[in-house]
Design a protein around this motif. Structure first.
Motif, mmCIF file in Angstrom:
data_model
loop_
_atom_site.group_PDB
_atom_site.id
_atom_site.type_symbol
_atom_site.label_atom_id
_atom_site.label_comp_id
_atom_site.label_asym_id
_atom_site.label_seq_id
_atom_site.Cartn_x
_atom_site.Cartn_y
_atom_site.Cartn_z
ATOM 1 N N VAL A 228 6.406 11.223 8.280
ATOM 2 C CA VAL A 228 5.914 10.385 9.374
ATOM 3 C C VAL A 228 4.484 9.955 9.123
ATOM 4 O O VAL A 228 4.099 8.824 9.406
ATOM 5 C CB VAL A 228 6.029 11.130 10.716
ATOM 6 C CG1 VAL A 228 5.391 10.327 11.839
ATOM 7 C CG2 VAL A 228 7.496 11.413 11.029
ATOM 8 N N PHE A 229 3.659 10.864 8.568
ATOM 9 C CA PHE A 229 2.265 10.539 8.280
ATOM 10 C C PHE A 229 1.932 11.019 6.880
ATOM 11 O O PHE A 229 2.481 12.018 6.391
ATOM 12 C CB PHE A 229 1.341 11.194 9.310
ATOM 13 C CG PHE A 229 -0.038 10.593 9.346
ATOM 14 C CD1 PHE A 229 -0.215 9.248 9.617
ATOM 15 C CD2 PHE A 229 -1.154 11.369 9.085
ATOM 16 C CE1 PHE A 229 -1.486 8.691 9.640
ATOM 17 C CE2 PHE A 229 -2.431 10.824 9.119
ATOM 18 C CZ PHE A 229 -2.591 9.473 9.393
ATOM 19 N N SER A 230 1.053 10.300 6.198
ATOM 20 C CA SER A 230 0.709 10.611 4.815
ATOM 21 C C SER A 230 -0.613 9.943 4.487
ATOM 22 O O SER A 230 -1.174 9.196 5.290
ATOM 23 C CB SER A 230 1.796 10.090 3.869
ATOM 24 O OG SER A 230 1.845 8.661 3.937
ATOM 25 N N ARG A 231 -1.104 10.175 3.272
ATOM 26 C CA ARG A 231 -2.328 9.505 2.839
ATOM 27 C C ARG A 231 -2.123 7.994 2.788
ATOM 28 O O ARG A 231 -3.008 7.228 3.157
ATOM 29 C CB ARG A 231 -2.762 10.038 1.481
ATOM 30 C CG ARG A 231 -3.377 11.438 1.533
ATOM 31 C CD ARG A 231 -3.650 11.979 0.162
ATOM 32 N NE ARG A 231 -2.395 12.264 -0.545
ATOM 33 C CZ ARG A 231 -2.340 12.738 -1.797
ATOM 34 N NH1 ARG A 231 -3.455 12.972 -2.458
ATOM 35 N NH2 ARG A 231 -1.172 12.986 -2.362
ATOM 36 N N GLU A 232 -0.952 7.580 2.326
ATOM 37 C CA GLU A 232 -0.671 6.136 2.289
ATOM 38 C C GLU A 232 -0.629 5.550 3.694
ATOM 39 O O GLU A 232 -1.131 4.447 3.928
ATOM 40 C CB GLU A 232 0.655 5.880 1.567
ATOM 41 C CG GLU A 232 0.593 6.059 0.071
ATOM 42 C CD GLU A 232 1.858 5.612 -0.625
ATOM 43 O OE1 GLU A 232 1.798 5.325 -1.829
ATOM 44 O OE2 GLU A 232 2.919 5.548 0.034
ATOM 45 N N LYS A 233 -0.015 6.276 4.619
ATOM 46 C CA LYS A 233 0.055 5.783 6.003
ATOM 47 C C LYS A 233 -1.339 5.667 6.594
ATOM 48 O O LYS A 233 -1.637 4.727 7.343
ATOM 49 C CB LYS A 233 0.916 6.727 6.848
ATOM 50 C CG LYS A 233 1.225 6.183 8.242
ATOM 51 C CD LYS A 233 2.096 4.943 8.176
ATOM 52 C CE LYS A 233 2.454 4.427 9.546
ATOM 53 N NZ LYS A 233 3.241 3.180 9.473
ATOM 54 N N ALA A 234 -2.213 6.604 6.234
ATOM 55 C CA ALA A 234 -3.595 6.530 6.707
ATOM 56 C C ALA A 234 -4.273 5.265 6.192
ATOM 57 O O ALA A 234 -4.969 4.564 6.941
ATOM 58 C CB ALA A 234 -4.366 7.767 6.268
ATOM 59 N N GLU A 235 -4.060 4.947 4.915
ATOM 60 C CA GLU A 235 -4.662 3.731 4.358
ATOM 61 C C GLU A 235 -4.099 2.486 5.030
ATOM 62 O O GLU A 235 -4.816 1.496 5.220
ATOM 63 C CB GLU A 235 -4.438 3.675 2.845
ATOM 64 C CG GLU A 235 -5.148 4.769 2.064
ATOM 65 C CD GLU A 235 -6.652 4.794 2.306
ATOM 66 O OE1 GLU A 235 -7.255 3.715 2.525
ATOM 67 O OE2 GLU A 235 -7.224 5.904 2.282
ATOM 68 N N GLU A 236 -2.835 2.531 5.390
ATOM 69 C CA GLU A 236 -2.218 1.409 6.109
ATOM 70 C C GLU A 236 -2.918 1.194 7.447
ATOM 71 O O GLU A 236 -3.233 0.054 7.828
ATOM 72 C CB GLU A 236 -0.732 1.709 6.306
ATOM 73 C CG GLU A 236 0.088 0.579 6.872
ATOM 74 C CD GLU A 236 1.555 0.954 6.941
ATOM 75 O OE1 GLU A 236 2.337 0.416 6.145
ATOM 76 O OE2 GLU A 236 1.922 1.803 7.781
ATOM 77 N N ILE A 237 -3.178 2.269 8.168
ATOM 78 C CA ILE A 237 -3.854 2.179 9.464
ATOM 79 C C ILE A 237 -5.281 1.670 9.297
ATOM 80 O O ILE A 237 -5.784 0.896 10.126
ATOM 81 C CB ILE A 237 -3.846 3.553 10.161
ATOM 82 C CG1 ILE A 237 -2.418 3.933 10.570
ATOM 83 C CG2 ILE A 237 -4.765 3.561 11.382
ATOM 84 C CD1 ILE A 237 -2.272 5.362 11.038
ATOM 85 N N LEU A 238 -5.932 2.065 8.219
ATOM 86 C CA LEU A 238 -7.334 1.729 8.007
ATOM 87 C C LEU A 238 -7.535 0.364 7.352
ATOM 88 O O LEU A 238 -8.681 -0.076 7.204
ATOM 89 C CB LEU A 238 -7.995 2.809 7.136
ATOM 90 C CG LEU A 238 -8.064 4.207 7.752
ATOM 91 C CD1 LEU A 238 -8.520 5.226 6.714
ATOM 92 C CD2 LEU A 238 -8.988 4.225 8.956
ATOM 93 N N ALA A 239 -6.462 -0.312 6.978
ATOM 94 C CA ALA A 239 -6.588 -1.608 6.303
ATOM 95 C C ALA A 239 -7.297 -2.624 7.189
ATOM 96 O O ALA A 239 -7.212 -2.577 8.422
ATOM 97 C CB ALA A 239 -5.212 -2.130 5.907
ATOM 98 N N LEU B 205 0.800 -1.223 0.000
ATOM 99 C CA LEU B 205 0.000 0.000 0.000
ATOM 100 C C LEU B 205 0.831 1.270 0.000
ATOM 101 O O LEU B 205 0.326 2.338 -0.340
ATOM 102 C CB LEU B 205 -0.900 0.034 1.240
ATOM 103 C CG LEU B 205 -2.019 -0.989 1.361
ATOM 104 C CD1 LEU B 205 -2.787 -0.745 2.656
ATOM 105 C CD2 LEU B 205 -2.952 -0.923 0.169
ATOM 106 N N THR B 206 2.081 1.174 0.427
ATOM 107 C CA THR B 206 2.873 2.373 0.701
ATOM 108 C C THR B 206 4.208 2.357 -0.031
ATOM 109 O O THR B 206 4.671 1.309 -0.505
ATOM 110 C CB THR B 206 3.165 2.488 2.204
ATOM 111 O OG1 THR B 206 3.954 1.352 2.598
ATOM 112 C CG2 THR B 206 1.872 2.520 3.018
ATOM 113 N N ALA B 207 4.838 3.525 -0.087
ATOM 114 C CA ALA B 207 6.186 3.607 -0.662
ATOM 115 C C ALA B 207 7.142 2.705 0.100
ATOM 116 O O ALA B 207 7.995 2.034 -0.498
ATOM 117 C CB ALA B 207 6.675 5.049 -0.635
#
Length: 253
Positions: free
Chosen positions: A203-214, A64-66
């Motif tokens: 530290v936080f990004s849109r991708e990181k948000a999707e990671e948390i919400l997975a 999901l993320t870089a």
């Protein structure tokens, strides 16, 4: 193993993908050539589990993320050594916590204030691993059969359990603060724009948000007993107690 956080995908790539490629180039020049290369990867490389089941090692990866994409590229760089007779063992780890870790530190500081922000929506499941267990698994990967292993405490925890265990380790009863999923995504978008201006390193990004919400970060642990037997894994409650004690000793909390 990794660089996290980093300011951009290019920054991740320079360490996480190009780094293993440089290691492989070096070991192929070495004399005598090493027998085995162990690469410490991440659940982020394969992506989250879906459909209520654990993700298998042989499933097509969907990071999901870089960070996840470059960890997967690092796996490919490591596997390039196999064409030259070098054995390769890849160890995929979930979120790692324990003495010395800074990624979980903000959760401990919030729990000390009896706060536990959590996204709304369906329950989310996670694997975790205590740092000493991961170190043991990486050492054993030097002699286990070559291949890709997922290693973790063999318990699927609800994400909501984690701040509660942190609170118990600190002697605090934490209060869950529901945060709408849309708010997590909005915060990620804002952080991407504001972070560079403040010198933050992604530290936080849109991708990181999707990671948390997975839905779930859990992998099929079949075969991982070669590296970490189930009875050896540190239970979450014990690991959090030991982590809290270390943070206190260091004056971090």
């Amino acid at each position: 193993a990794a660089a996290t956080p980093a300011a951009s995908e290019e920054a991740f790539h320079r360490v996480i993908a190009a780094g293993p490629a440089a290691v492989v180039a070096g070991l192929l020049r070495a004399g005598p050539r090493p027998r085995r290369l162990v690469y410490l990867s991440s659940y982020a490389a394969c992506g989250p589990a879906r459909g209520g089941r654990a993700r298998r090692v042989d499933e097509p990866p969907a990071p999901l993320t870089a960070y996840g994409r470059t960890k997967l590229a690092g796996e490919a760089a490591a596997h390039a050594a196999e064409a030259h007779g070098v054995e390769v063992a890849v160890v995929r780890a979930p979120a790692v916590y324990g003495p010395g870790d800074r990624a979980f530190l903000p959760l401990f500081r919030l729990a000390k204030r009896a706060l536990a922000p959590a996204p709304t929506g369906p329950p989310r499941r996670v694997h975790l691993i205590f740092v000493e267990d991961l170190a043991r698994a990486v050492l054993r990967a030097a002699d286990a059969p070559p291949g890709t292993y997922a290693v973790a405490e063999p318990v699927e925890h609800l994400a909501a359990e984690v701040p509660r265990e942190i609170g118990r380790a600190l002697g605090r009863r934490v209060h869950r603060l529901p945060v709408p999923a849309a708010a997590f995504r909005a915060a990620g978008a804002v952080a991407e724009r504001v972070g560079p201006l403040l010198g933050a390193k992604g530290v936080f990004s849109r991708e990181k948000a999707e990671e948390i919400l997975a839905e779930a970060w859990v992998c099929d642990l079949a075969g991982s007993g070669e590296l970490l037997a189930p009875h050896e894994a540190t239970p979450l409650a014990e690991g959090m107690r030991r982590t809290a004690a270390w943070y206190r000793d260091q004056g971090w909390i």
